[in-house]
Design a protein around this motif. Structure first.
Motif, PDB file in Angstrom:
ATOM      1  N   LYS A  48       0.975  -1.179   0.003  1.00 58.48           N
ATOM      2  CA  LYS A  48      -0.053   0.018  -0.076  1.00 58.48           C
ATOM      3  C   LYS A  48       0.730   1.138   0.134  1.00 58.48           C
ATOM      4  O   LYS A  48       0.361   2.284  -0.022  1.00 58.48           O
ATOM      5  N   SER A  57      -6.198  17.657   2.182  1.00 59.94           N
ATOM      6  CA  SER A  57      -6.739  16.459   1.962  1.00 59.94           C
ATOM      7  C   SER A  57      -5.996  15.399   1.874  1.00 59.94           C
ATOM      8  O   SER A  57      -6.280  14.318   1.483  1.00 59.94           O
ATOM      9  N   TYR A  58      -4.536  15.618   1.956  1.00 61.50           N
ATOM     10  CA  TYR A  58      -3.595  14.631   1.758  1.00 61.50           C
ATOM     11  C   TYR A  58      -2.958  14.223   3.170  1.00 61.50           C
ATOM     12  O   TYR A  58      -3.160  14.808   3.971  1.00 61.50           O
ATOM     13  N   GLN A  84       3.585   5.652   3.167  1.00 56.09           N
ATOM     14  CA  GLN A  84       2.285   5.552   2.440  1.00 56.09           C
ATOM     15  C   GLN A  84       1.884   7.225   2.184  1.00 56.09           C
ATOM     16  O   GLN A  84       2.260   7.868   2.713  1.00 56.09           O
ATOM     17  N   ARG A 143      -1.830   9.245   0.736  1.00 57.56           N
ATOM     18  CA  ARG A 143      -2.974   9.029   0.490  1.00 57.56           C
ATOM     19  C   ARG A 143      -3.748  10.365   0.235  1.00 57.56           C
ATOM     20  O   ARG A 143      -3.104  11.211   0.703  1.00 57.56           O
ATOM     21  N   LYS A 144      -4.856  10.415  -0.595  1.00 53.52           N
ATOM     22  CA  LYS A 144      -5.653  11.390  -0.649  1.00 53.52           C
ATOM     23  C   LYS A 144      -6.920  11.035   0.094  1.00 53.52           C
ATOM     24  O   LYS A 144      -7.983  10.476  -0.660  1.00 53.52           O
ATOM     25  N   GLU A 145      -7.417  11.473   1.312  1.00 49.83           N
ATOM     26  CA  GLU A 145      -8.363  10.946   2.018  1.00 49.83           C
ATOM     27  C   GLU A 145      -8.129   9.318   2.065  1.00 49.83           C
ATOM     28  O   GLU A 145      -7.411   9.001   2.299  1.00 49.83           O
ATOM     29  N   SER A 146      -9.082   8.528   1.523  1.00 52.52           N
ATOM     30  CA  SER A 146      -9.180   7.273   1.583  1.00 52.52           C
ATOM     31  C   SER A 146      -8.523   6.631   0.633  1.00 52.52           C
ATOM     32  O   SER A 146      -7.935   5.529   0.472  1.00 52.52           O
ATOM     33  N   THR A 147      -8.093   7.347  -0.677  1.00 51.58           N
ATOM     34  CA  THR A 147      -7.562   6.896  -2.009  1.00 51.58           C
ATOM     35  C   THR A 147      -6.007   6.531  -1.576  1.00 51.58           C
ATOM     36  O   THR A 147      -5.370   7.867  -1.147  1.00 51.58           O
ATOM     37  N   LYS A 148      -5.393   5.566  -1.947  1.00 53.61           N
ATOM     38  CA  LYS A 148      -3.919   5.183  -1.660  1.00 53.61           C
ATOM     39  C   LYS A 148      -3.181   5.676  -2.842  1.00 53.61           C
ATOM     40  O   LYS A 148      -3.842   5.327  -4.115  1.00 53.61           O
ATOM     41  N   LEU A 149      -2.169   6.239  -2.918  1.00 54.79           N
ATOM     42  CA  LEU A 149      -1.424   6.958  -3.937  1.00 54.79           C
ATOM     43  C   LEU A 149      -0.085   6.386  -4.005  1.00 54.79           C
ATOM     44  O   LEU A 149       0.543   5.575  -3.077  1.00 54.79           O
ATOM     45  N   ASN A 150       0.592   6.176  -5.166  1.00 53.36           N
ATOM     46  CA  ASN A 150       1.746   5.647  -5.406  1.00 53.36           C
ATOM     47  C   ASN A 150       2.992   6.738  -5.006  1.00 53.36           C
ATOM     48  O   ASN A 150       3.147   7.766  -5.703  1.00 53.36           O
TER      49      ASN A 150
END
Length: 248
Positions: free
Chosen positions: A154, A192-193, A233, A235-242
């Motif tokens: 993740k 938001s990050y 890790q 994230r942008k709120e609940s969205t996982k980013l690379n």
């Protein structure tokens, strides 16, 4: 008026000359820092490659001595493992050389970040002190040599030197600190990050504390293999980013 115009042009030329001087100083500073990091990386890589080659030599000797089917199988497994270790060491050396060139080309500490987190994609600083290399990548992938074993990472795993610390990738506020087993996880909110720092044995911040870019978050512990590894890790709120798409 002619005198005023001449004075203005002289002032502009002086300003340009000063900016050029500062830019050259910054370039030399980056090159010196890149050279220092290159030397550190090379020392580590030389030791790692030497260990891998020594293991390969011993595996080859064991393979020659093997007589029974069990001994031959054991020797073959050891030989395969040693060859993979050598290949990995060479691969890391290639990646590290590319990283050094990137330090020189793009700078390091001199990069100025935007106040807008989104605008800094690909420019955020790596969240660890000292020499490093990424040993675990984002997303799902199969494990070489292990059939049907799929990992879902993740974030990314960053291996550093012993005693390395985790650093904030951007200005933000500590939103959570919690313990997981024998280590700590710190979450830092940037609007938001959210950035997440795992595998810490010591935390240097408190919940609600406001941090600046590159502020120390805590000391990174060793994993089961004895390596100093930070799991990071984004994230942008609940969205996982690379994270690899965001750090430079």
């Amino acid at each position: 008026k002619a005198e005023e115009e001449a004075a203005r042009k002289a002032a502009e030329e002086a300003q340009k000359a000063e900016e050029a001087r500062k830019a050259e100083e910054a370039r030399k500073k980056r090159e010196a820092e890149a050279k220092r990091k290159a030397e550190e990386l090379q020392k580590e890589q030389n030791l790692k490659l030497a260990d891998a080659l020594e293991a390969l030599r011993k595996a080859e000797e064991a393979s020659k001595r093997a007589k029974t089917p069990a001994e031959k199988k054991q020797a073959k497994d050891a030989l395969d493992k040693a060859n993979k270790a050598v290949d990995q060491a060479k691969k890391e050396e290639k990646e590290q050389k590319a990283q050094i060139q990137k330090w020189i080309a793009e700078g390091d500490e001199d990069v100025k970040l935007s106040k807008d987190f989104t605008a800094n994609k690909g420019r955020l600083p790596i969240p660890i002190t000292g020499a490093y290399n990424i040993v675990g990548h984002f997303g799902r992938y199969t494990v070489p040599g292990l059939k049907r074993v799929v990992l879902d990472n993740k974030g990314i795993d960053i291996r550093g030197r012993e005693g390395a610390s985790a650093l904030a990738v951007f200005d933000g506020e500590v939103s959570s600190i919690f313990k997981y087993g024998k280590t700590y996880i710190v979450m830092l909110r940037h609007g938001s990050y959210i950035s997440v720092y795992s595998g810490l044995t010591k935390v240097s911040v408190k919940k609600g504390q406001k941090l600046k870019t590159r502020d120390t978050i805590g000391a990174i512990g060793k994993d089961k293999n004895g390596d100093t590894v930070l799991h990071f890790q984004l994230r942008k709120e609940s969205t996982k980013l690379n994270p690899e798409l965001w750090v430079k």
